[in-house]
Motif scaffolding. Sequence first.
Motif, PDB file in Angstrom:
ATOM      1  N   THR A 178       0.817  -1.214   0.000  1.00  9.68           N
ATOM      2  CA  THR A 178       0.000   0.000   0.000  1.00  9.68           C
ATOM      3  C   THR A 178       0.851   1.266   0.000  1.00  9.68           C
ATOM      4  O   THR A 178       0.327   2.361  -0.239  1.00  9.68           O
ATOM      5  CB  THR A 178      -0.919   0.038   1.232  1.00  9.68           C
ATOM      6  OG1 THR A 178      -0.122   0.111   2.431  1.00  9.68           O
ATOM      7  CG2 THR A 178      -1.816  -1.196   1.298  1.00  9.68           C
ATOM      8  N   VAL A 179       2.146   1.142   0.258  1.00 11.96           N
ATOM      9  CA  VAL A 179       2.993   2.321   0.442  1.00 11.96           C
ATOM     10  C   VAL A 179       3.158   3.115  -0.854  1.00 11.96           C
ATOM     11  O   VAL A 179       2.961   4.335  -0.884  1.00 11.96           O
ATOM     12  CB  VAL A 179       4.377   1.921   1.003  1.00 11.96           C
ATOM     13  CG1 VAL A 179       5.296   3.134   1.063  1.00 11.96           C
ATOM     14  CG2 VAL A 179       4.213   1.306   2.392  1.00 11.96           C
ATOM     15  N   GLU A 180       3.512   2.420  -1.935  1.00 11.29           N
ATOM     16  CA  GLU A 180       3.756   3.129  -3.199  1.00 11.29           C
ATOM     17  C   GLU A 180       2.506   3.825  -3.733  1.00 11.29           C
ATOM     18  O   GLU A 180       2.563   5.016  -4.073  1.00 11.29           O
ATOM     19  CB  GLU A 180       4.318   2.169  -4.240  1.00 11.29           C
ATOM     20  CG  GLU A 180       4.645   2.845  -5.565  1.00 11.29           C
ATOM     21  CD  GLU A 180       5.264   1.902  -6.572  1.00 11.29           C
ATOM     22  OE1 GLU A 180       5.395   2.285  -7.740  1.00 11.29           O
ATOM     23  OE2 GLU A 180       5.611   0.766  -6.184  1.00 11.29           O
ATOM     24  N   PRO A 181       1.353   3.133  -3.822  1.00 10.34           N
ATOM     25  CA  PRO A 181       0.162   3.849  -4.311  1.00 10.34           C
ATOM     26  C   PRO A 181      -0.273   4.983  -3.395  1.00 10.34           C
ATOM     27  O   PRO A 181      -0.829   5.981  -3.864  1.00 10.34           O
ATOM     28  CB  PRO A 181      -0.908   2.757  -4.408  1.00 10.34           C
ATOM     29  CG  PRO A 181      -0.402   1.614  -3.605  1.00 10.34           C
ATOM     30  CD  PRO A 181       1.083   1.695  -3.635  1.00 10.34           C
ATOM     31  N   ALA A 182       0.006   4.871  -2.107  1.00  6.80           N
ATOM     32  CA  ALA A 182      -0.377   5.926  -1.175  1.00  6.80           C
ATOM     33  C   ALA A 182       0.384   7.216  -1.433  1.00  6.80           C
ATOM     34  O   ALA A 182      -0.113   8.312  -1.152  1.00  6.80           O
ATOM     35  CB  ALA A 182      -0.148   5.472   0.267  1.00  6.80           C
ATOM     36  N   ALA A 183       1.587   7.104  -1.967  1.00  9.65           N
ATOM     37  CA  ALA A 183       2.439   8.282  -2.191  1.00  9.65           C
ATOM     38  C   ALA A 183       2.252   8.900  -3.572  1.00  9.65           C
ATOM     39  O   ALA A 183       2.895   9.905  -3.882  1.00  9.65           O
ATOM     40  CB  ALA A 183       3.903   7.903  -2.002  1.00  9.65           C
ATOM     41  N   ALA A 184       1.360   8.354  -4.398  1.00  6.04           N
ATOM     42  CA  ALA A 184       1.279   8.774  -5.796  1.00  6.04           C
ATOM     43  C   ALA A 184       0.922  10.248  -5.954  1.00  6.04           C
ATOM     44  O   ALA A 184       1.539  10.960  -6.752  1.00  6.04           O
ATOM     45  CB  ALA A 184       0.278   7.898  -6.546  1.00  6.04           C
ATOM     46  N   VAL A 185      -0.071  10.729  -5.220  1.00  9.96           N
ATOM     47  CA  VAL A 185      -0.487  12.127  -5.363  1.00  9.96           C
ATOM     48  C   VAL A 185       0.610  13.062  -4.850  1.00  9.96           C
ATOM     49  O   VAL A 185       0.900  14.096  -5.467  1.00  9.96           O
ATOM     50  CB  VAL A 185      -1.811  12.388  -4.627  1.00  9.96           C
ATOM     51  CG1 VAL A 185      -2.154  13.878  -4.638  1.00  9.96           C
ATOM     52  CG2 VAL A 185      -2.944  11.599  -5.279  1.00  9.96           C
ATOM     53  N   LEU A 186       1.212  12.715  -3.740  1.00  9.61           N
ATOM     54  CA  LEU A 186       2.314  13.523  -3.217  1.00  9.61           C
ATOM     55  C   LEU A 186       3.437  13.633  -4.239  1.00  9.61           C
ATOM     56  O   LEU A 186       3.957  14.729  -4.487  1.00  9.61           O
ATOM     57  CB  LEU A 186       2.841  12.893  -1.918  1.00  9.61           C
ATOM     58  CG  LEU A 186       4.135  13.497  -1.362  1.00  9.61           C
ATOM     59  CD1 LEU A 186       3.940  14.953  -0.996  1.00  9.61           C
ATOM     60  CD2 LEU A 186       4.625  12.688  -0.163  1.00  9.61           C
ATOM     61  N   LEU A 187       3.812  12.518  -4.848  1.00 14.99           N
ATOM     62  CA  LEU A 187       4.895  12.543  -5.824  1.00 14.99           C
ATOM     63  C   LEU A 187       4.500  13.333  -7.072  1.00 14.99           C
ATOM     64  O   LEU A 187       5.341  14.000  -7.678  1.00 14.99           O
ATOM     65  CB  LEU A 187       5.283  11.116  -6.204  1.00 14.99           C
ATOM     66  CG  LEU A 187       5.923  10.284  -5.087  1.00 14.99           C
ATOM     67  CD1 LEU A 187       6.195   8.865  -5.576  1.00 14.99           C
ATOM     68  CD2 LEU A 187       7.213  10.929  -4.600  1.00 14.99           C
ATOM     69  N   ALA A 221       1.928  21.395   1.717  1.00 13.77           N
ATOM     70  CA  ALA A 221       0.792  21.543   0.805  1.00 13.77           C
ATOM     71  C   ALA A 221      -0.068  20.281   0.798  1.00 13.77           C
ATOM     72  O   ALA A 221      -1.299  20.346   0.793  1.00 13.77           O
ATOM     73  CB  ALA A 221       1.307  21.848  -0.605  1.00 13.77           C
ATOM     74  N   TRP A 222       0.580  19.127   0.783  1.00 16.81           N
ATOM     75  CA  TRP A 222      -0.126  17.843   0.742  1.00 16.81           C
ATOM     76  C   TRP A 222      -1.003  17.655   1.978  1.00 16.81           C
ATOM     77  O   TRP A 222      -2.174  17.284   1.879  1.00 16.81           O
ATOM     78  CB  TRP A 222       0.918  16.740   0.626  1.00 16.81           C
ATOM     79  CG  TRP A 222       0.392  15.345   0.461  1.00 16.81           C
ATOM     80  CD1 TRP A 222      -0.363  14.863  -0.575  1.00 16.81           C
ATOM     81  CD2 TRP A 222       0.616  14.249   1.336  1.00 16.81           C
ATOM     82  NE1 TRP A 222      -0.613  13.525  -0.393  1.00 16.81           N
ATOM     83  CE2 TRP A 222      -0.030  13.123   0.768  1.00 16.81           C
ATOM     84  CE3 TRP A 222       1.306  14.104   2.543  1.00 16.81           C
ATOM     85  CZ2 TRP A 222      -0.007  11.866   1.369  1.00 16.81           C
ATOM     86  CZ3 TRP A 222       1.328  12.855   3.141  1.00 16.81           C
ATOM     87  CH2 TRP A 222       0.685  11.752   2.565  1.00 16.81           C
ATOM     88  N   THR A 223      -0.436  17.927   3.153  1.00 16.67           N
ATOM     89  CA  THR A 223      -1.226  17.762   4.380  1.00 16.67           C
ATOM     90  C   THR A 223      -2.341  18.799   4.464  1.00 16.67           C
ATOM     91  O   THR A 223      -3.444  18.502   4.948  1.00 16.67           O
ATOM     92  CB  THR A 223      -0.318  17.859   5.623  1.00 16.67           C
ATOM     93  OG1 THR A 223       0.441  19.079   5.587  1.00 16.67           O
ATOM     94  CG2 THR A 223       0.649  16.694   5.692  1.00 16.67           C
ATOM     95  N   HIS A 224      -2.093  20.011   3.972  1.00 12.73           N
ATOM     96  CA  HIS A 224      -3.142  21.026   3.944  1.00 12.73           C
ATOM     97  C   HIS A 224      -4.256  20.604   2.985  1.00 12.73           C
ATOM     98  O   HIS A 224      -5.442  20.740   3.300  1.00 12.73           O
ATOM     99  CB  HIS A 224      -2.566  22.376   3.508  1.00 12.73           C
ATOM    100  CG  HIS A 224      -3.571  23.481   3.522  1.00 12.73           C
ATOM    101  ND1 HIS A 224      -3.686  24.373   4.561  1.00 12.73           N
ATOM    102  CD2 HIS A 224      -4.532  23.833   2.634  1.00 12.73           C
ATOM    103  CE1 HIS A 224      -4.666  25.229   4.310  1.00 12.73           C
ATOM    104  NE2 HIS A 224      -5.195  24.923   3.135  1.00 12.73           N
ATOM    105  N   LEU A 225      -3.884  20.086   1.834  1.00  8.37           N
ATOM    106  CA  LEU A 225      -4.869  19.650   0.840  1.00  8.37           C
ATOM    107  C   LEU A 225      -5.794  18.592   1.428  1.00  8.37           C
ATOM    108  O   LEU A 225      -7.032  18.718   1.360  1.00  8.37           O
ATOM    109  CB  LEU A 225      -4.138  19.094  -0.386  1.00  8.37           C
ATOM    110  CG  LEU A 225      -5.001  18.349  -1.423  1.00  8.37           C
ATOM    111  CD1 LEU A 225      -6.008  19.296  -2.058  1.00  8.37           C
ATOM    112  CD2 LEU A 225      -4.109  17.697  -2.483  1.00  8.37           C
ATOM    113  N   PHE A 226      -5.217  17.562   2.011  1.00  8.80           N
ATOM    114  CA  PHE A 226      -6.055  16.480   2.523  1.00  8.80           C
ATOM    115  C   PHE A 226      -6.764  16.874   3.812  1.00  8.80           C
ATOM    116  O   PHE A 226      -7.844  16.354   4.112  1.00  8.80           O
ATOM    117  CB  PHE A 226      -5.230  15.211   2.695  1.00  8.80           C
ATOM    118  CG  PHE A 226      -4.979  14.518   1.384  1.00  8.80           C
ATOM    119  CD1 PHE A 226      -5.950  13.710   0.814  1.00  8.80           C
ATOM    120  CD2 PHE A 226      -3.795  14.712   0.696  1.00  8.80           C
ATOM    121  CE1 PHE A 226      -5.741  13.100  -0.402  1.00  8.80           C
ATOM    122  CE2 PHE A 226      -3.574  14.102  -0.527  1.00  8.80           C
ATOM    123  CZ  PHE A 226      -4.554  13.293  -1.077  1.00  8.80           C
TER     124      PHE A 226
END
Length: 227
Positions: free
Chosen positions: A126-135, A185-190
Amino acid sequence: MSASSLRSRVRFEMSQEIKEAARARLAVDGANLSLRAVARDLGIVASALYRYFPSRDALLTALIVDAYRDLRDAAQQAVEAVPAHQPRGQWLAVCCAVRAWALAHPAEYGLVYGTPVPGYAAPPETVEPAAAVLLLLARIVGESNELQAPDIEPVPEALRADLRTLIDQRGESMPEEQLDRVLLAWTHLFGAITFEVFGRMDDLIRARDEYFQRHVLLIADLVGLPD
């Protein structure tokens, strides 16, 4: 079609049916997923599910990976619809696509970004797909040739080491300060999306689209994407 191909096709189709039933059950029961309830919805005995998913956690993992991939695909399609020389437009498109997906799939969003499921430990797949938007967000920033980030406090050394580890693990090439701002930005977005999906904004803001886009663009200013 050979017998083995037919079996593979039947197995795939049945697995898809099980996951669809499980997604519908998530909308009713939340992440407290019951294999018995899924089997009952499908009109089969619970033991039949174990031929496809050996445990509740295996089914949860499949649902989580699917959700992350669906979200990634929505974000990727959004960024591809905007010219590469418009990174700020790509940034806004990705953020709006993530929000639209979350509002359209609140149960799946809750599964991956809501309260952790008691007793469930997410496996490595689950780690790689979880990071997709961040990357993807990091790539938009990294490929911009005209970053104009405002001055902020220096990154503490302990945090800098963590950021460098993340960069090296992903084979990326960017300054720690840049990833620091993208993570913010990522944490603010979510955070903003989570508040909206779970009704925390209901009594506060009516102009949701305007509120969201304003904050997304303010964060774009922070990471340095030119207007």
